[in-house]
Design a protein around this motif. Structure first.
Motif, mmCIF file in Angstrom:
data_model
loop_
_atom_site.group_PDB
_atom_site.id
_atom_site.type_symbol
_atom_site.label_atom_id
_atom_site.label_comp_id
_atom_site.label_asym_id
_atom_site.label_seq_id
_atom_site.Cartn_x
_atom_site.Cartn_y
_atom_site.Cartn_z
ATOM 1 N N LYS A 1 0.815 -1.211 0.000
ATOM 2 C CA LYS A 1 0.000 0.000 0.000
ATOM 3 C C LYS A 1 0.851 1.265 0.000
ATOM 4 C CE LYS A 1 -3.716 2.250 2.592
ATOM 5 N NZ LYS A 1 -4.593 2.166 3.795
ATOM 6 N N LYS A 2 1.965 1.240 0.740
ATOM 7 C CA LYS A 2 2.815 2.422 0.820
ATOM 8 C C LYS A 2 3.427 2.767 -0.535
ATOM 9 C CE LYS A 2 4.037 1.839 5.697
ATOM 10 N NZ LYS A 2 5.151 1.655 6.673
ATOM 11 N N VAL A 3 3.774 1.746 -1.300
ATOM 12 C CA VAL A 3 4.337 1.984 -2.637
ATOM 13 C C VAL A 3 3.271 2.508 -3.576
ATOM 14 C CG1 VAL A 3 5.527 0.902 -4.586
ATOM 15 C CG2 VAL A 3 6.070 0.199 -2.255
ATOM 16 N N VAL A 4 2.071 1.954 -3.473
ATOM 17 C CA VAL A 4 0.982 2.353 -4.359
ATOM 18 C C VAL A 4 0.610 3.816 -4.137
ATOM 19 C CG1 VAL A 4 -1.420 1.911 -4.974
ATOM 20 C CG2 VAL A 4 0.112 0.002 -4.500
ATOM 21 N N GLU A 5 0.683 4.275 -2.912
ATOM 22 C CA GLU A 5 0.318 5.667 -2.621
ATOM 23 C C GLU A 5 1.228 6.677 -3.315
ATOM 24 O OE1 GLU A 5 0.406 5.838 1.594
ATOM 25 O OE2 GLU A 5 -1.592 4.955 1.865
ATOM 26 N N LYS A 6 2.423 6.260 -3.691
ATOM 27 C CA LYS A 6 3.366 7.156 -4.358
ATOM 28 C C LYS A 6 3.245 7.131 -5.882
ATOM 29 C CE LYS A 6 6.718 6.480 -0.623
ATOM 30 N NZ LYS A 6 8.095 6.025 -0.291
ATOM 31 N N VAL A 7 2.370 6.272 -6.402
ATOM 32 C CA VAL A 7 2.229 6.120 -7.854
ATOM 33 C C VAL A 7 1.366 7.242 -8.417
ATOM 34 C CG1 VAL A 7 1.350 4.605 -9.676
ATOM 35 C CG2 VAL A 7 2.559 3.630 -7.717
ATOM 36 N N ASP A 8 1.738 7.737 -9.592
ATOM 37 C CA ASP A 8 0.964 8.767 -10.286
ATOM 38 C C ASP A 8 -0.170 8.086 -11.049
ATOM 39 O OD1 ASP A 8 -0.049 10.912 -11.594
ATOM 40 O OD2 ASP A 8 1.783 11.438 -12.691
ATOM 41 N N TYR A 9 -1.408 8.244 -10.560
ATOM 42 C CA TYR A 9 -2.547 7.544 -11.158
ATOM 43 C C TYR A 9 -2.898 8.087 -12.536
ATOM 44 C CZ TYR A 9 -3.356 5.452 -6.580
ATOM 45 O OH TYR A 9 -3.214 4.747 -5.413
ATOM 46 N N ALA A 10 -2.644 9.352 -12.787
ATOM 47 C CA ALA A 10 -2.998 9.936 -14.084
ATOM 48 C C ALA A 10 -2.238 9.240 -15.215
ATOM 49 C CB ALA A 10 -2.698 11.435 -14.077
ATOM 50 N N ASN A 11 -0.956 9.012 -15.031
ATOM 51 C CA ASN A 11 -0.168 8.330 -16.057
ATOM 52 C C ASN A 11 -0.615 6.883 -16.219
ATOM 53 O OD1 ASN A 11 1.359 10.625 -16.533
ATOM 54 N ND2 ASN A 11 2.918 10.079 -15.019
ATOM 55 N N LEU A 12 -0.950 6.248 -15.121
ATOM 56 C CA LEU A 12 -1.419 4.864 -15.218
ATOM 57 C C LEU A 12 -2.728 4.770 -15.992
ATOM 58 C CD1 LEU A 12 -0.745 3.351 -11.669
ATOM 59 C CD2 LEU A 12 0.384 2.775 -13.803
ATOM 60 N N ILE A 13 -3.644 5.691 -15.747
ATOM 61 C CA ILE A 13 -4.932 5.676 -16.446
ATOM 62 C C ILE A 13 -4.742 5.922 -17.935
ATOM 63 C CG2 ILE A 13 -7.130 6.897 -16.673
ATOM 64 C CD1 ILE A 13 -7.013 7.383 -13.641
ATOM 65 N N ASN A 14 -3.863 6.855 -18.299
ATOM 66 C CA ASN A 14 -3.604 7.126 -19.710
ATOM 67 C C ASN A 14 -2.962 5.925 -20.398
ATOM 68 O OD1 ASN A 14 -4.617 9.727 -19.473
ATOM 69 N ND2 ASN A 14 -2.629 10.603 -18.948
ATOM 70 N N THR A 15 -2.028 5.285 -19.693
ATOM 71 C CA THR A 15 -1.382 4.090 -20.275
ATOM 72 C C THR A 15 -2.383 2.971 -20.454
ATOM 73 O OG1 THR A 15 0.691 4.706 -19.181
ATOM 74 C CG2 THR A 15 0.489 2.449 -19.962
ATOM 75 N N PHE A 16 -3.238 2.768 -19.453
ATOM 76 C CA PHE A 16 -4.241 1.707 -19.538
ATOM 77 C C PHE A 16 -5.234 1.999 -20.658
ATOM 78 C CE2 PHE A 16 -8.411 0.027 -18.333
ATOM 79 C CZ PHE A 16 -8.106 -1.320 -18.184
ATOM 80 N N ALA A 17 -5.649 3.243 -20.785
ATOM 81 C CA ALA A 17 -6.621 3.599 -21.824
ATOM 82 C C ALA A 17 -6.045 3.417 -23.220
ATOM 83 C CB ALA A 17 -7.069 5.046 -21.626
ATOM 84 N N SER A 18 -4.765 3.738 -23.380
ATOM 85 C CA SER A 18 -4.150 3.604 -24.710
ATOM 86 C C SER A 18 -3.960 2.151 -25.109
ATOM 87 C CB SER A 18 -2.798 4.328 -24.717
ATOM 88 O OG SER A 18 -1.916 3.741 -23.778
ATOM 89 N N LYS A 19 -3.748 1.271 -24.136
ATOM 90 C CA LYS A 19 -3.521 -0.133 -24.469
ATOM 91 C C LYS A 19 -4.799 -0.929 -24.613
ATOM 92 C CE LYS A 19 1.050 -0.630 -22.381
ATOM 93 N NZ LYS A 19 1.892 -1.368 -21.384
ATOM 94 N N THR A 20 -5.882 -0.439 -24.026
ATOM 95 C CA THR A 20 -7.136 -1.201 -24.052
ATOM 96 C C THR A 20 -8.226 -0.444 -24.766
ATOM 97 O OG1 THR A 20 -7.776 -0.290 -21.915
ATOM 98 C CG2 THR A 20 -6.557 -2.374 -21.895
ATOM 99 N N ALA A 21 -7.882 0.374 -25.760
ATOM 100 C CA ALA A 21 -8.885 1.115 -26.504
ATOM 101 C C ALA A 21 -9.717 0.160 -27.363
ATOM 102 C CB ALA A 21 -8.205 2.163 -27.391
ATOM 103 N N ARG A 22 -11.026 0.230 -27.204
ATOM 104 C CA ARG A 22 -11.910 -0.673 -27.949
ATOM 105 C C ARG A 22 -12.727 0.059 -29.030
ATOM 106 N NH1 ARG A 22 -12.950 -2.571 -22.469
ATOM 107 N NH2 ARG A 22 -11.899 -4.577 -22.155
ATOM 108 N N ARG A 23 -12.545 1.349 -29.169
ATOM 109 C CA ARG A 23 -13.323 2.101 -30.154
ATOM 110 C C ARG A 23 -12.827 1.777 -31.555
ATOM 111 N NH1 ARG A 23 -13.777 8.401 -29.284
ATOM 112 N NH2 ARG A 23 -14.871 7.573 -27.436
#
Length: 368
Positions: A342-364
């Motif tokens: 949990k301590k490591v996860v709290e330091k992660v930048d969620y915005a970059n993770l969401i953008n990376t996830f969206a770009s790899k799983t685009a279904r449009r």
């Protein structure tokens, strides 16, 4: 079980009894016994050992003022037959000595920056201390128990045990039975038995550490690495390669590791004295010592205690409930890792993770 049963009975959940204790004993702090916390045992024995007479007096008062026959009988029994029993006082001294030393080492091993070589030294020291206590500790504990008994006004004598004699058959050979004095019987059947059980448990539980020392011992510290001769160093490297071999594949090459360590022990800075210091230095060298880097990584991932595994099981009960029975293994591993780290996860930048996830799983789909 009988000894700690008495300890638990003395500090029962009765609020009336606890209030009487607080009125008679200053600074009385006792934690109830716990099956999962070893420290709770020594915390429960210490107040009684240091204030035995002060704890006995409230029990006598409770027996005199109580109108409840059950409470009155229990208080009288604890005050007269337990706390005034010299064998119980003697056992209290023995248990405190044993629990105190084990608790010190136990807390020391739970430190976050604990190294396996320091843990092995601490365990060896504990075993040596208990062996010394086994040989010469009985007389020392007897002196302390006699001092406590003198303060309480009880006689420091061992009770004579009733010997049950078995009826002999007519064809049995009449052999003379060796009788022991009450003191010698207590030493053999109580003192030596407890210490031997503790030593046996320690030696059995930490046999794996001895195997780790035989395999990784030459990497534990810079001092040991510098003064080992070349033949022993080569033999240790080859032995480590064999230990890290599975299905014909090894994580390291023993001969290359030998050459890397010969150069490394002359180039390491003087302040690098621990294994973690050597690994930090290897990180800066940009893969110049690949085999040494892997060997030190494996060495430093060996857990000293199993608390992390216990935390993993605790988290697992919270994550995989009966409502999530169809959860896949991959998702379970991911959620468990997020929860445990949990301590490591709290330091992660969620915005970059969401953008990376969206770009790899685009279904449009784009239609022309």
């Amino acid at each position: 079980m009988s000894f700690f049963g008495v300890i638990q009975r003395i500090f029962s959940s009765s609020t009336k009894r606890w209030q009487i204790f607080k009125d008679h004993v200053q600074g009385l702090t006792v934690k109830p016994l716990s099956q999962t916390r070893w420290e709770s045992h020594v915390d429960s024995v210490k107040p009684i050992k240091d204030q035995t007479s002060k704890i006995r007096d409230p029990l006598i008062d409770l027996a005199n003022i109580s109108d409840d026959s059950k409470i009155k009988s229990e208080a009288e029994g604890l005050a007269s037959f337990e706390l005034e029993n010299f064998e119980f006082v003697f056992g209290m001294v023995i248990w405190y000595k044993l629990l105190y030393e084990i608790n010190i080492v136990s807390k020391f091993l739970q430190a976050e920056n604990m190294d396996i070589d320091i843990a092995i030294r601490q365990l060896k020291g504990l075993i040596s201390s208990l062996q010394e206590f086994r040989e010469s500790g009985f007389d020392q504990a007897l002196i302390e128990a006699e001092h406590i008994a003198s303060e309480m006004g009880i006689e420091p004598i061992f009770r004579e045990k009733h010997i049950i004699r078995r009826k002999r058959q007519f064809d049995e050979i009449n052999s003379e039975e060796v009788t022991q004095s009450p003191k010698e019987s207590f030493r053999v059947n109580y003192f030596l038995f407890i210490i031997d059980q503790a030593l046996s448990s320690l030696q059995t539980r930490f046999e794996q550490f001895q195997k780790y020392e035989e395999t990784f011992g030459f990497l534990f510290s810079l001092e040991r690495l510098k003064y080992i001769d070349d033949d022993s160093l080569l033999h240790s490297c080859v032995n480590l390669q064999e230990s890290l071999t599975h299905d014909g594949h090894s994580d390291i090459d023993g001969s290359d590791l030998y050459l890397e360590l010969k150069l490394l022990r002359h180039s390491l800075p003087r302040e690098s004295k621990r294994a973690i210091d050597v690994l930090n230095y290897l990180k800066k060298m940009d893969s110049c010592y690949p085999n040494a880097y892997i060997a030190y990584q494996i060495l430093l991932t060996i857990p000293i205690t199993i608390a992390s595994a216990e935390r993993s099981f605790s988290k697992l009960k919270l994550i995989k409930t009966y409502l999530r029975s169809t959860m896949s293994q991959e998702r379970l591993n991911g959620l468990a890792m997020l929860s445990i780290e949990k301590k490591v996860v709290e330091k992660v930048d969620y915005a970059n993770l969401i953008n990376t996830f969206a770009s790899k799983t685009a279904r449009r789909a784009i239609f022309k």
